[in-house]
Design a protein around this motif. Structure first.
Motif, PDB file in Angstrom:
ATOM      1  N   GLN A 182      58.823  47.386  23.146  1.00 33.82           N
ATOM      2  CA  GLN A 182      59.623  46.804  22.070  1.00 33.82           C
ATOM      3  C   GLN A 182      59.837  45.314  22.301  1.00 33.82           C
ATOM      4  OE1 GLN A 182      63.051  49.424  22.216  1.00 33.82           O
ATOM      5  NE2 GLN A 182      62.387  50.427  20.327  1.00 33.82           N
ATOM      6  N   LEU A 183      60.148  44.934  23.518  1.00 31.69           N
ATOM      7  CA  LEU A 183      60.357  43.519  23.802  1.00 31.69           C
ATOM      8  C   LEU A 183      59.051  42.728  23.682  1.00 31.69           C
ATOM      9  CD1 LEU A 183      62.941  43.739  26.705  1.00 31.69           C
ATOM     10  CD2 LEU A 183      63.350  43.295  24.274  1.00 31.69           C
ATOM     11  N   GLY A 184      57.935  43.356  24.073  1.00 27.07           N
ATOM     12  CA  GLY A 184      56.638  42.695  23.912  1.00 27.07           C
ATOM     13  C   GLY A 184      56.287  42.473  22.445  1.00 27.07           C
ATOM     14  N   ALA A 195      61.655  46.732  12.457  1.00 27.05           N
ATOM     15  CA  ALA A 195      60.807  47.859  12.066  1.00 27.05           C
ATOM     16  C   ALA A 195      59.583  47.982  12.970  1.00 27.05           C
ATOM     17  CB  ALA A 195      60.381  47.714  10.612  1.00 27.05           C
ATOM     18  N   ALA A 196      58.985  46.851  13.326  1.00 28.49           N
ATOM     19  CA  ALA A 196      57.817  46.882  14.213  1.00 28.49           C
ATOM     20  C   ALA A 196      58.196  47.416  15.588  1.00 28.49           C
ATOM     21  CB  ALA A 196      57.214  45.485  14.332  1.00 28.49           C
ATOM     22  N   CYS A 197      59.367  47.048  16.073  1.00 28.66           N
ATOM     23  CA  CYS A 197      59.816  47.534  17.382  1.00 28.66           C
ATOM     24  C   CYS A 197      60.128  49.027  17.357  1.00 28.66           C
ATOM     25  CB  CYS A 197      61.031  46.744  17.848  1.00 28.66           C
ATOM     26  SG  CYS A 197      60.624  45.057  18.337  1.00 28.66           S
ATOM     27  N   LEU A 198      60.624  49.524  16.236  1.00 37.14           N
ATOM     28  CA  LEU A 198      60.882  50.960  16.145  1.00 37.14           C
ATOM     29  C   LEU A 198      59.590  51.770  16.160  1.00 37.14           C
ATOM     30  CD1 LEU A 198      63.848  51.293  13.627  1.00 37.14           C
ATOM     31  CD2 LEU A 198      63.884  51.342  16.113  1.00 37.14           C
ATOM     32  N   ALA A 209      54.739  55.680  21.618  1.00 33.85           N
ATOM     33  CA  ALA A 209      55.003  56.375  22.892  1.00 33.85           C
ATOM     34  C   ALA A 209      54.741  57.868  22.751  1.00 33.85           C
ATOM     35  CB  ALA A 209      56.432  56.120  23.325  1.00 33.85           C
ATOM     36  N   MET A 210      55.139  58.457  21.618  1.00 32.74           N
ATOM     37  CA  MET A 210      54.892  59.887  21.423  1.00 32.74           C
ATOM     38  C   MET A 210      53.407  60.188  21.329  1.00 32.74           C
ATOM     39  SD  MET A 210      57.923  61.430  19.030  1.00 32.74           S
ATOM     40  CE  MET A 210      57.687  60.349  17.644  1.00 32.74           C
ATOM     41  N   ILE A 211      52.667  59.321  20.662  1.00 31.29           N
ATOM     42  CA  ILE A 211      51.223  59.536  20.529  1.00 31.29           C
ATOM     43  C   ILE A 211      50.527  59.389  21.866  1.00 31.29           C
ATOM     44  CG2 ILE A 211      49.124  58.526  19.536  1.00 31.29           C
ATOM     45  CD1 ILE A 211      50.846  57.872  17.031  1.00 31.29           C
ATOM     46  N   LEU A 212      50.898  58.372  22.640  1.00 29.43           N
ATOM     47  CA  LEU A 212      50.206  58.102  23.904  1.00 29.43           C
ATOM     48  C   LEU A 212      50.582  59.056  25.017  1.00 29.43           C
ATOM     49  CD1 LEU A 212      50.284  54.201  23.954  1.00 29.43           C
ATOM     50  CD2 LEU A 212      48.376  55.700  23.366  1.00 29.43           C
ATOM     51  N   ALA A 227      59.125  51.965  29.593  1.00 29.63           N
ATOM     52  CA  ALA A 227      57.884  51.583  28.915  1.00 29.63           C
ATOM     53  C   ALA A 227      58.137  51.301  27.436  1.00 29.63           C
ATOM     54  CB  ALA A 227      56.838  52.679  29.072  1.00 29.63           C
ATOM     55  N   VAL A 228      58.969  52.119  26.794  1.00 30.18           N
ATOM     56  CA  VAL A 228      59.304  51.885  25.388  1.00 30.18           C
ATOM     57  C   VAL A 228      60.062  50.577  25.250  1.00 30.18           C
ATOM     58  CG1 VAL A 228      60.675  52.721  23.427  1.00 30.18           C
ATOM     59  CG2 VAL A 228      59.248  54.306  24.709  1.00 30.18           C
TER      60      VAL A 228
END
Length: 116
Positions: free
Chosen positions: A11-13, A102-105, A111-114, A6-7
């Motif tokens: 990131q690719l999205g 940076a946006a992908c990181l 992911a941690m929040i969700l 999912a991560v």
């Protein structure tokens, strides 16, 4: 492994969206650099997940420690190599590359929040 997938997908999205925005803003020249920035963020993280996650919860501490060590070394080598390649390939377009990276990181934080 599902969370790692999912991560990676996130990131690719984000990378595709950023590449489209940079391509539109810079008449297509920066889109390749932005996609490479997404790849530079996604590949080392996926490497780390593949090294550590298949071990499971019942893995021996020594085995898990070794997996973390080699996963992190591989991640650092991959990231360094990809940034060197990026500088050689996309020297003038480092801003789109770094901003997309940076946006992908940020996907890790998302992911941690969700998942809490």
């Amino acid at each position: 492994m599902r969370l790692a997938g999912a991560v990676l997908g996130g990131q690719l999205g984000i990378g595709i969206v950023c590449a489209a925005l940079w391509g539109w803003a810079d008449e297509g020249r920066a889109a390749g650099a932005a996609l490479f920035g997404a790849f530079t963020a996604a590949l080392p993280g996926f490497w780390m997940a593949c090294c550590v996650l298949p071990r499971g919860r019942r893995a021996q501490a020594e085995s898990m420690g070794r997996a973390l060590l080699w996963g992190e070394i591989g991640k650092l080598v991959l990231t360094t190599g990809l940034f060197i390649m990026a500088a050689l390939l996309f020297g003038p377009q480092l801003l789109p590359l770094l901003s997309t990276y940076a946006a992908c990181l940020a996907c890790y934080w998302l992911a941690m929040i969700l998942t809490r």
